[in-house]
Design an enzyme around this catalytic site. Structure first.
Site, PDB file in Angstrom:
ATOM      1  N   GLN A  86       0.562  -1.438   0.152  1.00 35.97           N
ATOM      2  CA  GLN A  86      -0.134  -0.301   0.182  1.00 35.97           C
ATOM      3  C   GLN A  86       0.556   1.193  -0.138  1.00 35.97           C
ATOM      4  O   GLN A  86       0.184   2.608   0.111  1.00 35.97           O
ATOM      5  CB  GLN A  86      -0.774   0.568   1.060  1.00 35.97           C
ATOM      6  CG  GLN A  86      -2.421  -0.609   1.192  1.00 35.97           C
ATOM      7  CD  GLN A  86      -2.791  -0.319   0.172  1.00 35.97           C
ATOM      8  OE1 GLN A  86      -2.677   0.312  -0.641  1.00 35.97           O
ATOM      9  NE2 GLN A  86      -3.727  -1.865  -0.869  1.00 35.97           N
ATOM     10  N   SER A  87       2.237   1.123  -0.045  1.00 37.10           N
ATOM     11  CA  SER A  87       3.164   2.768  -0.648  1.00 37.10           C
ATOM     12  C   SER A  87       2.143   3.460  -1.447  1.00 37.10           C
ATOM     13  O   SER A  87       1.792   2.888  -2.750  1.00 37.10           O
ATOM     14  CB  SER A  87       4.346   1.682  -1.653  1.00 37.10           C
ATOM     15  OG  SER A  87       4.768   3.652  -1.513  1.00 37.10           O
ATOM     16  N   ASN A  88       2.175   4.424  -0.814  1.00 38.76           N
ATOM     17  CA  ASN A  88       2.434   6.042  -1.356  1.00 38.76           C
ATOM     18  C   ASN A  88       3.387   6.326  -2.242  1.00 38.76           C
ATOM     19  O   ASN A  88       2.818   6.888  -3.766  1.00 38.76           O
ATOM     20  CB  ASN A  88       1.861   6.668  -0.749  1.00 38.76           C
ATOM     21  CG  ASN A  88       0.376   6.659   0.865  1.00 38.76           C
ATOM     22  OD1 ASN A  88      -0.794   6.115   0.343  1.00 38.76           O
ATOM     23  ND2 ASN A  88       0.746   6.838   1.882  1.00 38.76           N
ATOM     24  N   CYS A  90       4.803   3.888  -4.340  1.00 36.61           N
ATOM     25  CA  CYS A  90       4.859   3.129  -5.446  1.00 36.61           C
ATOM     26  C   CYS A  90       3.551   4.044  -6.375  1.00 36.61           C
ATOM     27  O   CYS A  90       3.752   4.102  -7.847  1.00 36.61           O
ATOM     28  CB  CYS A  90       4.630   1.906  -5.151  1.00 36.61           C
ATOM     29  SG  CYS A  90       6.423   1.383  -4.256  1.00 36.61           S
TER      30      CYS A  90
END
Ligand SMILES: *Cc1c(COP(=O)(O)O)cnc(C)c1O
Length: 356
Positions: A86-88, A90
């Protein structure tokens, strides 16, 4: 040049290429209702970097303007980066890649979900390729995984730039060095003489950039980072290494020694991405009071840390408080179940959230 002399703004190394995509300057807005609710003596402001644009790319956009600038200058056709599922960062990289015509590959920590949600759903929608790795493999093998991926793209005839986690390298730091200059103008316009600036710290680039930028542009503010993972020692080392590299390469950060690295530890909660109950309560309070949505991974923990430390008298009462809203709203949706429970009537009468 006089080597003993302090760098003046005109003697700095030139700014590297930047692809201007962010809507800058972002607003600096008062949060007077929240200030009153919290009983803060100082004036409370929010720097709306959540409104920087490009699908809510938040603080990552300021960094990625320089990172994609470097990718283009190096004639790359692809970028590869990494982070949690859930990386912002990425997702922001994926969206910018699509906007600018780069292939994007995301090396992700965690399991491939049956149905993508939040940031991952958006990253896949804009066409990013993904590979998923168990946490242990990711932790131990990340440099190899990135190198192999780059070689794979090169075999396909595409030169690829590898962007480190959170976009926090010397290129990415430029985004928040320049944000410090923007904040100096905000403060002058609003008549803020001195400030405490509080941000969420996840990979350290935002805080490191603000510290270097505060020294470079003589911003009358102290920078505080609330770590959302790891601990104070980890980020003191990481940010201090970033600042040393910055100083060696660009200069102008003489005023940014170890004492300028202020970490508010104790608010990371049980794990990265997992918020304790008071953080959820504060998220609800801020949403109702200011119409401002925080997330449980970064900004919710950071504001909670700020509120708790303010209650303990950690901040200089003569300085106004500026909270950096760094974005992250899509991180809320994969945790909708937890938020929903918090919003049920049985929980509703708990009024003044933090500290209870
Ligand atoms: C990545 C991120 C941060 C942390 O910034 P770093 O520069 O990695 O320390 C804070 N807030 C949000 C919403 C983020 O996505």
């Amino acid at each position: 040049m006089n080597p003993g002399k302090r760098h003046s703004p005109t003697s700095f190394a030139p700014e590297p290429p930047r692809l201007p995509l962010a809507q800058l300057p972002t607003p600096l807005a008062p949060m007077s209702r929240l200030q009153a609710q919290l009983g803060l003596a100082q004036r409370l402001w929010v720097k709306r970097d959540d409104l920087s644009g490009v699908l809510g790319s938040g603080n990552k956009l300021r960094k990625l303007e320089y990172l994609f600038g470097a990718a283009r200058a190096q004639h790359c056709q692809a970028v590869i980066t990494c982070g949690g599922v859930q990386s912002n960062h990425c997702r922001a990289t994926a969206v910018l890649g699509a906007r600018l015509g780069f292939a994007v590959h995301l090396v992700l920590r965690g399991r491939r979900p049956a149905v993508a949600d939040g940031n991952l759903l958006l990253a896949q929608l804009v066409g990013a390729a993904t590979s998923f790795h168990a946490p242990q493999e990711y932790r131990e093998q990340l440099p190899r995984l990135l190198k192999e991926k780059r070689a794979e793209y090169e075999r396909r005839g595409m030169k690829a730039l590898v962007i480190p986690i959170g976009g926090s390298d010397l290129s990415g730091m430029w985004g928040y060095v320049r944000a410090a200059e923007e904040l100096r103008q905000d403060m002058a316009r609003e008549g803020i003489e001195a400030a405490e600036i509080i941000c969420a710290t996840g990979s350290g680039g935002t805080q490191a950039g603000l510290i270097a930028g505060a020294a470079r542009y003589q911003l009358p503010a102290r920078i505080w980072g609330v770590n959302v993972c790891e601990d104070a020692r980890y980020f003191e080392r990481k940010i201090s290494a970033d600042l040393e590299q910055w100083q060696a390469r660009h200069g102008g950060a003489e005023g940014a020694g170890k004492e300028a690295i202020r970490i508010l530890d104790a608010y990371a909660g049980p794990a990265y991405g997992v918020a304790p109950r008071p953080v959820w309560q504060l998220i609800r309070l801020v949403a109702r009071t200011e119409g401002l949505v925080l997330d449980p991974v970064y900004t919710g923990k950071a504001l909670y840390g700020m509120v708790e430390e303010a209650r303990r008298g950690r901040f200089d009462p003569r300085r106004e408080m500026i909270f950096l809203h760094s974005g992250g709203v899509y991180g809320l949706f994969p945790q909708r179940q937890r938020l929903w429970e918090e919003m049920q009537p049985s929980h509703r009468d708990i009024r003044n959230a933090p500290g209870n």
